[in-house]
Scaffold this motif. Structure first.
Motif, PDB file in Angstrom:
ATOM      1  N   ALA A  13       0.824  -1.207   0.000  1.00 54.64           N
ATOM      2  CA  ALA A  13       0.000   0.000   0.000  1.00 54.64           C
ATOM      3  C   ALA A  13       0.861   1.260   0.000  1.00 54.64           C
ATOM      4  O   ALA A  13       0.714   2.138  -0.864  1.00 54.64           O
ATOM      5  N   ALA A  14       1.786   1.351   0.948  1.00 52.95           N
ATOM      6  CA  ALA A  14       2.588   2.575   1.082  1.00 52.95           C
ATOM      7  C   ALA A  14       3.532   2.754  -0.103  1.00 52.95           C
ATOM      8  O   ALA A  14       3.628   3.845  -0.669  1.00 52.95           O
ATOM      9  N   GLY A  15       4.226   1.683  -0.474  1.00 51.97           N
ATOM     10  CA  GLY A  15       5.220   1.779  -1.552  1.00 51.97           C
ATOM     11  C   GLY A  15       4.584   2.163  -2.883  1.00 51.97           C
ATOM     12  O   GLY A  15       5.095   3.030  -3.607  1.00 51.97           O
ATOM     13  N   LEU A  32      10.405  -1.816  -6.220  1.00 53.11           N
ATOM     14  CA  LEU A  32      10.819  -3.229  -6.172  1.00 53.11           C
ATOM     15  C   LEU A  32       9.969  -4.003  -5.178  1.00 53.11           C
ATOM     16  O   LEU A  32       9.599  -3.480  -4.127  1.00 53.11           O
ATOM     17  N   ASP A  33       9.680  -5.263  -5.501  1.00 53.09           N
ATOM     18  CA  ASP A  33       8.992  -6.128  -4.530  1.00 53.09           C
ATOM     19  C   ASP A  33       9.500  -7.552  -4.696  1.00 53.09           C
ATOM     20  O   ASP A  33       9.842  -7.988  -5.799  1.00 53.09           O
ATOM     21  N   ASN A  34       9.530  -8.272  -3.570  1.00 56.47           N
ATOM     22  CA  ASN A  34      10.006  -9.657  -3.610  1.00 56.47           C
ATOM     23  C   ASN A  34       8.944 -10.629  -4.121  1.00 56.47           C
ATOM     24  O   ASN A  34       9.232 -11.765  -4.451  1.00 56.47           O
ATOM     25  N   GLY A  35       7.697 -10.195  -4.200  1.00 58.46           N
ATOM     26  CA  GLY A  35       6.613 -11.105  -4.588  1.00 58.46           C
ATOM     27  C   GLY A  35       6.366 -11.117  -6.085  1.00 58.46           C
ATOM     28  O   GLY A  35       6.978 -10.350  -6.833  1.00 58.46           O
ATOM     29  N   GLY A  39       0.852  -5.454  -4.139  1.00 62.97           N
ATOM     30  CA  GLY A  39      -0.316  -5.232  -3.270  1.00 62.97           C
ATOM     31  C   GLY A  39      -1.007  -6.496  -2.775  1.00 62.97           C
ATOM     32  O   GLY A  39      -2.228  -6.543  -2.666  1.00 62.97           O
ATOM     33  N   ARG A  40      -0.199  -7.504  -2.417  1.00 60.58           N
ATOM     34  CA  ARG A  40      -0.821  -8.781  -2.020  1.00 60.58           C
ATOM     35  C   ARG A  40      -1.683  -8.668  -0.761  1.00 60.58           C
ATOM     36  O   ARG A  40      -2.721  -9.290  -0.651  1.00 60.58           O
ATOM     37  N   LYS A  41      -1.228  -7.834   0.190  1.00 58.52           N
ATOM     38  CA  LYS A  41      -2.027  -7.694   1.428  1.00 58.52           C
ATOM     39  C   LYS A  41      -3.321  -6.951   1.149  1.00 58.52           C
ATOM     40  O   LYS A  41      -4.349  -7.209   1.770  1.00 58.52           O
ATOM     41  N   CYS A  50     -11.288  -4.866   0.913  1.00 56.54           N
ATOM     42  CA  CYS A  50     -10.387  -3.774   1.323  1.00 56.54           C
ATOM     43  C   CYS A  50     -11.089  -2.625   2.060  1.00 56.54           C
ATOM     44  O   CYS A  50     -11.757  -1.794   1.451  1.00 56.54           O
ATOM     45  N   ASN A  51     -10.890  -2.609   3.337  1.00 55.17           N
ATOM     46  CA  ASN A  51     -11.370  -1.483   4.158  1.00 55.17           C
ATOM     47  C   ASN A  51     -10.295  -0.400   4.020  1.00 55.17           C
ATOM     48  O   ASN A  51      -9.363  -0.333   4.799  1.00 55.17           O
ATOM     49  N   PHE A  52     -10.438   0.434   2.969  1.00 53.94           N
ATOM     50  CA  PHE A  52      -9.322   1.269   2.516  1.00 53.94           C
ATOM     51  C   PHE A  52      -9.090   2.524   3.344  1.00 53.94           C
ATOM     52  O   PHE A  52      -8.031   3.140   3.283  1.00 53.94           O
ATOM     53  N   ALA A 169       5.952 -11.021   3.895  1.00 57.22           N
ATOM     54  CA  ALA A 169       6.501 -10.172   4.960  1.00 57.22           C
ATOM     55  C   ALA A 169       7.910 -10.635   5.341  1.00 57.22           C
ATOM     56  O   ALA A 169       8.162 -11.838   5.484  1.00 57.22           O
ATOM     57  N   THR A 170       8.821  -9.674   5.472  1.00 59.42           N
ATOM     58  CA  THR A 170      10.196  -9.982   5.896  1.00 59.42           C
ATOM     59  C   THR A 170      10.676  -8.879   6.853  1.00 59.42           C
ATOM     60  O   THR A 170      10.125  -7.783   6.846  1.00 59.42           O
ATOM     61  N   PRO A 171      11.741  -9.168   7.606  1.00 53.72           N
ATOM     62  CA  PRO A 171      12.266  -8.119   8.509  1.00 53.72           C
ATOM     63  C   PRO A 171      13.211  -7.157   7.782  1.00 53.72           C
ATOM     64  O   PRO A 171      13.982  -6.451   8.428  1.00 53.72           O
ATOM     65  N   GLY A 366       4.856   3.687   6.019  1.00 55.06           N
ATOM     66  CA  GLY A 366       3.927   2.557   6.198  1.00 55.06           C
ATOM     67  C   GLY A 366       4.174   1.805   7.496  1.00 55.06           C
ATOM     68  O   GLY A 366       4.616   2.362   8.514  1.00 55.06           O
ATOM     69  N   GLU A 367       3.912   0.516   7.445  1.00 56.02           N
ATOM     70  CA  GLU A 367       3.873  -0.293   8.664  1.00 56.02           C
ATOM     71  C   GLU A 367       5.247  -0.559   9.282  1.00 56.02           C
ATOM     72  O   GLU A 367       5.326  -0.919  10.459  1.00 56.02           O
ATOM     73  N   VAL A 368       6.317  -0.410   8.510  1.00 53.49           N
ATOM     74  CA  VAL A 368       7.659  -0.655   9.062  1.00 53.49           C
ATOM     75  C   VAL A 368       7.992   0.360  10.162  1.00 53.49           C
ATOM     76  O   VAL A 368       8.807   0.103  11.043  1.00 53.49           O
ATOM     77  N   GLY A 376      -9.967  -1.297  11.180  1.00 49.21           N
ATOM     78  CA  GLY A 376     -11.058  -0.500  10.603  1.00 49.21           C
ATOM     79  C   GLY A 376     -10.643   0.487   9.532  1.00 49.21           C
ATOM     80  O   GLY A 376     -11.311   1.505   9.362  1.00 49.21           O
ATOM     81  N   GLY A 377      -9.536   0.218   8.819  1.00 45.86           N
ATOM     82  CA  GLY A 377      -9.110   1.103   7.736  1.00 45.86           C
ATOM     83  C   GLY A 377      -8.034   2.091   8.152  1.00 45.86           C
ATOM     84  O   GLY A 377      -7.500   2.817   7.318  1.00 45.86           O
ATOM     85  N   TYR A 378      -7.718   2.124   9.433  1.00 44.50           N
ATOM     86  CA  TYR A 378      -6.732   3.087   9.938  1.00 44.50           C
ATOM     87  C   TYR A 378      -5.318   2.768   9.449  1.00 44.50           C
ATOM     88  O   TYR A 378      -4.512   3.674   9.247  1.00 44.50           O
ATOM     89  N   ASN A 379      -5.018   1.473   9.274  1.00 46.77           N
ATOM     90  CA  ASN A 379      -3.648   1.132   8.863  1.00 46.77           C
ATOM     91  C   ASN A 379      -3.399   1.497   7.404  1.00 46.77           C
ATOM     92  O   ASN A 379      -2.320   1.997   7.062  1.00 46.77           O
ATOM     93  N   PHE A 380      -4.388   1.286   6.546  1.00 51.37           N
ATOM     94  CA  PHE A 380      -4.199   1.742   5.161  1.00 51.37           C
ATOM     95  C   PHE A 380      -4.098   3.268   5.115  1.00 51.37           C
ATOM     96  O   PHE A 380      -3.315   3.812   4.357  1.00 51.37           O
ATOM     97  N   GLN A 381      -4.892   3.958   5.927  1.00 49.34           N
ATOM     98  CA  GLN A 381      -4.805   5.422   5.889  1.00 49.34           C
ATOM     99  C   GLN A 381      -3.401   5.888   6.284  1.00 49.34           C
ATOM    100  O   GLN A 381      -2.866   6.817   5.690  1.00 49.34           O
TER     101      GLN A 381
END
Ligand code: FAD
Length: 394
Positions: A13-15, A32-35, A39-41, A50-52, A169-171, A366-368, A376-381
């Motif tokens: 989402a963020a990238g 770049l993405d490893n997958g 946008g797999r998540k 998607c609760n966007f 997901a990776t570290p 983003g989430e990192v 409830g959509g807060y993480n995508f926001q």
């Protein structure tokens, strides 16, 4: 060696949103993405719809060691800005509950929106890309990929958290932070179901699938009024996922199983009207029948009529149902968690640009980052807002 203005790692989402914005501002962007898919998540999110975002987005809905950090980005690119974008792409959506906006049709529409926006910014998207090393010198950042070298003046880490390793997901982001001397707060699975100790789980075994409205309270006093679901592993449902972010191992949570009705008042009215009705049948009018049956088998609900119920029994019963204390055994962990608590310490980042203060040209979005929203959509926001703020500075 291929050269770009900006390299972004992680096509989530963020990238994707950051790449699109930076591209449209005239930057040459490599994403770049490893997958094998972007946008797999997002595709998995909100049960495939998607609760966007959330109409009630505000900084108080985010956990962080530095609660002020999220304010600037959330204010500069807010939920209404993203809703505007969704409208411009003609995507139909609805409010499910509590301000949560979902696509009417499919989460694929949000991924398509992001891909179209990336196209408009002429973003180069490379999937199945493994980053083997990251080096920094006066020209910027050089990345070794499988077989090639790429270079850019600016590097954005958007590789997300640790939840759902099955979705890529990776570290990685935490390792890059560490490599450049940034502190990373310990991570923990959040928005995740609770598991229960074996004896309690066995007692509640037959309740798997039963859901009911609750108010659930953590030991720090945080509470959520949402539905709870009994599962074959323990407890889940929105109320439990929400409170899991505020729960520490070893702590109790307190659950009001009848948040809308005072049981003292209910029993009083019922006793007047139907004195010979069994307590069990009476309670089954406001609680799930299977829950009442199990609680009676466990001797938590006395096997008496309403007129036989004495005041001591009533007091204990009311207390138990309004304040059921449960000590979870743990959580289901990253395997099923929606998000990761903790991450890159925000005191080392600019809240305006997401750039590391002491490492020019390195950004985290983003989430990192150590910012985690409610369910409830807060993480995508947060992903959209932090990505937008970063893109303006690229
Ligand atoms: P991600 O979307 O996780 O993207 C990170 C990307 O980086 C991934 O594509 C990953 O493959 C890639 N990556 C990781 N490591 C590397 C590496 N070493 N090299 C290259 N690429 C790498 N939030 C909501 O607001 N609403 C919802 O409805 C919702 N539902 C969810 C449902 C599920 C099942 C899950 C797991 C989460 C849900 N969330 C929801 C949370 C939301 O998905 C995340 O908060 C959000 O995706 C974070 O965005 P991100 O771009 O930071 O990370």
């Amino acid at each position: 060696m291929e050269k770009f203005d900006v390299i972004i790692i992680g096509a989530g989402a963020a990238g994707m949103f950051c790449a699109a914005q930076a591209g449209q501002l005239g930057r040459r962007v490599l994403l770049l993405d490893n997958g094998k898919k972007a946008g797999r998540k997002i595709l998995m999110s909100g049960g495939g719809r998607c609760n966007f975002t959330n109409m009630h987005t505000e900084p108080a809905a985010y956990l962080s060691h530095n609660p002020h950090f999220c304010k600037s980005a959330l204010a500069r690119y807010n939920q209404w800005d993203f809703i505007d974008l969704v409208n411009r792409h003609g995507i139909a959506y609805h409010e499910k509950t509590l301000g949560q906006l979902f696509c009417d049709d499919s989460a694929q529409q949000i991924v398509d929106l992001l891909l179209k926006e990336c196209d408009a910014g002429q973003v180069t998207l490379r999937l199945r890309s493994e980053v083997l090393s990251v080096e920094r010198d006066d020209r910027g950042y050089t990345l070794q990929l499988n077989g090639t070298l790429v270079q850019a003046e600016k590097l954005v880490i958007a590789s997300g958290g640790l939840s759902m390793p099955g979705l890529g997901a990776t570290p990685f982001g935490y390792k890059v932070a560490d490599q450049f001397g940034l502190k990373v707060f310990p991570t923990r699975a959040a928005l995740v179901p609770f598991t229960l100790h074996k004896p309690l789980l066995e007692q509640l075994n037959t309740l798997s699938g039963v859901a009911l409205p609750t108010t659930i309270t953590a030991q720090d006093g945080t509470l959520f009024k949402e539905a709870m679901l009994f599962t074959h592993r323990g407890l889940s449902g929105p109320a439990v996922l929400q409170i899991s972010s505020y729960w520490q191992p070893g702590e109790f949570v307190t659950i009001d199983l009848s948040p809308a009705t005072s049981l003292d008042d209910f029993i009083h009215v019922q006793r007047e009207a139907h004195p010979n009705l069994s307590l069990k049948n009476s309670l089954a009018k406001i609680l799930p029948k299977r829950l009442v049956e199990v609680l009676q088998e466990l001797k938590q609900i006395p096997d008496v009529t309403l007129k036989q119920l004495n005041s001591k029994q009533q007091g204990e019963l009311v207390n138990m149902l309004h304040q059921w204390r449960v000590q979870p055994n743990g959580t289901e962990g990253y395997r099923t968690a929606e998000v990761t608590l903790g991450g890159v310490d925000t005191t080392q980042l600019s809240s305006k640009t997401m750039e590391a203060r002491d490492v020019p040209g390195l950004f985290f979005i983003g989430e990192v980052v150590d910012v985690t929203g409610w369910l409830g959509g807060y993480n995508f926001q947060w992903a959209w807002s932090s990505a937008w703020a970063c893109a303006q500075a690229l």
